[in-house]
Design a protein around this motif. Structure first.
Motif, short mmCIF file in Angstrom:
data_model
loop_
_atom_site.label_atom_id
_atom_site.label_comp_id
_atom_site.label_asym_id
_atom_site.label_seq_id
_atom_site.Cartn_x
_atom_site.Cartn_y
_atom_site.Cartn_z
N THR A 1 22.74 37.97 -67.18
CA THR A 1 24.03 37.39 -67.55
C THR A 1 24.33 37.72 -69.02
N TYR A 2 25.56 38.08 -69.29
CA TYR A 2 25.93 38.39 -70.67
C TYR A 2 27.17 37.58 -71.06
N ARG A 3 27.48 37.56 -72.34
CA ARG A 3 28.60 36.77 -72.84
C ARG A 3 29.63 37.70 -73.46
N TRP A 4 30.91 37.51 -73.07
CA TRP A 4 31.99 38.35 -73.55
C TRP A 4 33.25 37.50 -73.68
N LYS A 5 33.91 37.62 -74.83
CA LYS A 5 35.14 36.85 -75.10
C LYS A 5 34.90 35.35 -74.97
N GLY A 6 33.70 34.91 -75.37
CA GLY A 6 33.38 33.50 -75.33
C GLY A 6 33.06 32.94 -73.96
N GLU A 7 32.90 33.83 -72.96
CA GLU A 7 32.62 33.38 -71.59
C GLU A 7 31.33 34.02 -71.08
N ASN A 8 30.63 33.29 -70.21
CA ASN A 8 29.44 33.83 -69.55
C ASN A 8 29.86 34.66 -68.34
N VAL A 9 29.31 35.84 -68.20
CA VAL A 9 29.64 36.72 -67.09
C VAL A 9 28.40 36.93 -66.24
N ALA A 10 28.49 36.57 -64.96
CA ALA A 10 27.37 36.76 -64.02
C ALA A 10 27.50 38.15 -63.40
N VAL B 1 25.94 46.13 -62.41
CA VAL B 1 26.71 45.61 -63.55
C VAL B 1 25.77 45.08 -64.62
N TYR B 2 26.09 45.36 -65.87
CA TYR B 2 25.28 44.93 -67.00
C TYR B 2 26.15 44.86 -68.24
N GLY B 3 25.62 44.31 -69.32
CA GLY B 3 26.37 44.20 -70.56
C GLY B 3 25.85 45.18 -71.60
N VAL B 4 26.75 45.78 -72.37
CA VAL B 4 26.37 46.73 -73.42
C VAL B 4 26.94 46.28 -74.75
N THR B 5 26.22 46.57 -75.82
CA THR B 5 26.71 46.25 -77.15
C THR B 5 27.69 47.33 -77.61
N VAL B 6 28.76 46.89 -78.25
CA VAL B 6 29.76 47.81 -78.79
C VAL B 6 29.94 47.46 -80.27
N PRO B 7 29.74 48.41 -81.17
CA PRO B 7 29.88 48.12 -82.60
C PRO B 7 31.24 47.49 -82.91
N GLY B 8 31.21 46.40 -83.67
CA GLY B 8 32.44 45.73 -84.05
C GLY B 8 32.84 44.59 -83.14
N TYR B 9 32.10 44.36 -82.09
CA TYR B 9 32.43 43.30 -81.13
C TYR B 9 31.26 42.34 -80.96
N GLU B 10 31.60 41.06 -80.81
CA GLU B 10 30.59 40.05 -80.53
C GLU B 10 30.24 40.09 -79.04
N GLY B 11 29.00 39.71 -78.74
CA GLY B 11 28.57 39.65 -77.34
C GLY B 11 28.36 41.04 -76.76
N ARG B 12 28.51 41.11 -75.44
CA ARG B 12 28.32 42.37 -74.73
C ARG B 12 29.51 42.65 -73.82
N ALA B 13 29.97 43.88 -73.84
CA ALA B 13 31.07 44.28 -72.97
C ALA B 13 30.52 44.64 -71.59
#
Length: 625
Positions: free
Chosen positions: A489-498, A517-529
């Motif tokens: 599970t990752y967090r994006w835009k202040g929400e938990n994404v399953a 499906v998985y979350g990746v880090t993007v420079p300049g953004y909080e959490g994972r996209a």
């Protein structure tokens, strides 16, 4: 004259109660029936645990004596009765008991690792070691070099038994194994490597007489019976301790889900995995049924195998069923005797398609961890649920769902330091109390490995709970649903994404065959996209506009994958689990990845190719995601 009136009133009252029950508790009788079956199954196993019947090897020997000619195992064209299997395991036991080498003979309580694929010899070696009171450690056949050496060290292996077709896996490690004092035996024909002993030669000279019962009699039912390694998807595998009690309880697995001695059970899952060995093989022993053992699963051969062997029960992992529904349709798909499928990880869309394609097959979805102390059974056949949690069920399999902070990677605690239970429908971390009746045996090796899985002072001072690492939800009807692994599970835009929910939404698109499906880090953004590795169905091309419309319809804005990675196939572990950590670490930089990448573009309402120039725009902030 008053009797008819009373009788009519009684009938009306009973009908009213039945109506209320069906309205408020529609699964009451199913809950009661399952509970009674579980209690009877447990009582039967306890009643049979007399002198000389306290271990798995002793239980199997008793069954073989009672029905020596009953067919136990089919492997290709080979057929083995329970009696033949018992004699084969005795030869292994006597061969190893008579062996003398560096460090002396094998002793009860020691560990021997098995590096053997799905074949009858795996079962004979397992039962033979168990008869000596030696704990087998089941090694994944894909392990090599550092990971293999780690597993041997972590379980304290006294020796390694390797199949001849896997001998190349240990060749480079032989000098190190000799330094560690780990003996290596080879099982099967062929010349042995220098320093390796041929077990085949020892077996040819070994007796079929039973070994002394006291060797396999455990001093405590919570002692280690065998080791099964975790899949190692997030690190090196850990050796989970399986107690004698847990192994004995697995004898009742198929009886619990309604199978009988007349069934023919299809096992194509790896035997080093809990589902293949503890549930598939031990469960089959428990009801005296026949097991069809496959070296590996083949979707194209499955229905032919079902007709050939008259298979009635399938032991599955969800991916196997998905492989089957992804096969081209052909005549005779419903021409089979399969009536029951039992396993875990079956997505609801695959569940429904499986029934539509292949007929009226009862599906029992289950949940359980190799090292865990909580299990679920979906005995009502409700697609998507891993089980039910009625008041009755929690009496013998207690658990709680508590709020979990994805960013902190820990349960949420209040001002008093206590965990907080979730509301119906809310996703929470699955935990289970650790008690003498509900133990957690942990892992071999450093104590910290086991302690890491425990939570303390959860609801009261001094209590201890096992942390499954799984996020679940329980609805108002008491069905329990798997949502995600905590690390996935990752967090994006202040929400938990399953990740599972996003993958299920993507799977509903006809052109997509698989999605990871998985979350990746993007420079300049909080959490994972969000990112999805996808496989297109044969003959299909990626339609960016259609896929964009689909995710907008089925997913909230924060859950829509920002990036796509199109692959020919998805990488899987040997236990059919998707690789996520490696993909997440590879990220989404098109200059570093060989696969076609796409970016969700709200302006064009499409997924567009992610070129190096577009990626530079993302990094500079000119392109917002």
């Amino acid at each position: 004259p008053g009797i008819p009136w009373i009788w009519h009133l009684s009938v009306a009252g009973a009908a009213a109660l039945l109506w209320v029950q069906r309205l408020l508790w529609p699964h009451l009788w199913a809950d009661v029936a399952f509970l009674l079956r579980a209690l009877l199954c447990r009582r039967r196993l306890q009643r049979e645990a007399g002198p000389g019947d306290s271990s798995l090897a002793q239980r199997f020997a008793r069954l073989a004596r009672a029905a020596p000619d009953r067919l136990f195992l089919r492997y290709g064209e080979q057929r083995f009765s329970y009696g033949q299997a018992e004699r084969a395991s005795r030869r292994v036991a006597n061969a190893l008991r008579a062996w003398r080498g560096p460090g002396g003979p094998l002793l009860p309580g020691q560990t021997v690792a098995l590096l053997v694929g799905n074949e009858p010899a795996f079962v004979w070696a397992w039962l033979g070691l168990a008869a000596l009171g030696v704990a087998p450690a089941f090694l994944g056949t894909g392990l090599r070099r550092g990971a293999l050496l780690h597993c041997l060290r972590s379980c304290g292996a006294r020796a390694l038994l390797v199949a001849s077709d896997l001998s190349e896996a240990v060749e480079a490690l032989l000098p190190t194994l000799q330094e560690l004092g780990i003996m290596v035996w080879m099982l099967g024909p062929g010349p042995c490597l220098p320093g390796v002993t041929s077990l085949q030669e020892l077996l040819e000279e070994a007796s079929e007489e039973p070994v002394p019962l006291d060797l396999s009699t455990p001093s405590d039912m919570k002692d280690t019976c065998l080791y099964i390694f975790t899949s190692g998807t997030t690190g090196l595998p850990k050796a989970a301790r399986i107690s004698h009690l847990k192994a004995i309880m697995c004898l009742g697995f198929y009886r619990l889900v309604g199978a009988s001695s007349q069934d023919v059970i299809y096992v194509a899952l790896p035997l080093y995995h809990m589902s293949g060995s503890l549930l598939g093989i031990i469960g089959c022993m428990g009801i005296g049924a026949t097991c069809v053992l496959k070296r590996k699963f083949s979707a194209s051969q499955f229905w032919d195998d079902c007709r050939r062997y008259r298979v009635t029960v399938l032991q599955y992992i969800g991916e196997l069923c998905r492989y089957l529904v992804n096969q081209p349709q052909r005549e005779g798909e419903r021409d089979h005797s399969l009536h029951l499928a039992v396993g875990s990880g079956l997505r609801p869309d695959v569940w429904r398609e499986f029934l539509r394609r292949f007929g009226d097959i009862r599906i029992v979805e289950t949940y359980g961890m190799t090292e865990g102390n909580v299990t679920f059974f979906n005995y009502t056949g409700t697609p998507g649920a891993v089980g039910r949690s009625s008041f009755f069920y929690k009496l013998f399999s207690p658990f709680e769902l508590v709020r979990y902070d994805v960013l902190q990677g820990a349960p949420v605690r209040d001002a008093a330091g206590r965990c907080q239970r979730v509301s119906p429908g809310e996703t929470g971390l699955l935990i289970s109390p650790v008690t003498p009746q509900n133990p957690f045996l942990g892992y071999a090796g450093h104590k910290e490995l086991s302690d890491h899985k425990l939570l303390h002072n959860v609801f009261a001072d001094g209590d201890t709970y096992f942390n499954t690492g799984d996020l679940m939800a329980q609805d108002a009807a008491q069905f329990v649903y798997f949502r995600d692994r905590t690390g996935d599970t990752y967090r994006w835009k202040g929400e938990n994404v399953a990740t599972t929910e996003v993958a299920e939404a993507l799977a509903a698109l006809d052109s997509l065959q698989e999605a990871n499906v998985y979350g990746v880090t993007v420079p300049g953004y909080e959490g994972r996209a969000g990112m999805a590795a996808i496989v297109l169905r044969p003959g299909c091309e990626l339609d960016g506009v259609q896929l964009y419309s689909h995710v907008v319809e089925f997913l909230p804005p924060y859950a829509r994958p920002r990036f796509l990675r199109v692959q020919d196939h998805l990488a899987m572990t040997h236990t059919f689990k998707q690789h996520k950590v490696h993909l997440a670490n590879e990220g989404c930089d098109p200059t570093r990845l060989p696969d076609p990448l796409y970016l969700l573009d709200d302006a064009s309402k499409s997924y567009v190719p992610l070129t190096p120039q577009l990626w530079e725009g993302v990094l500079s902030g000119a392109v917002r995601i």
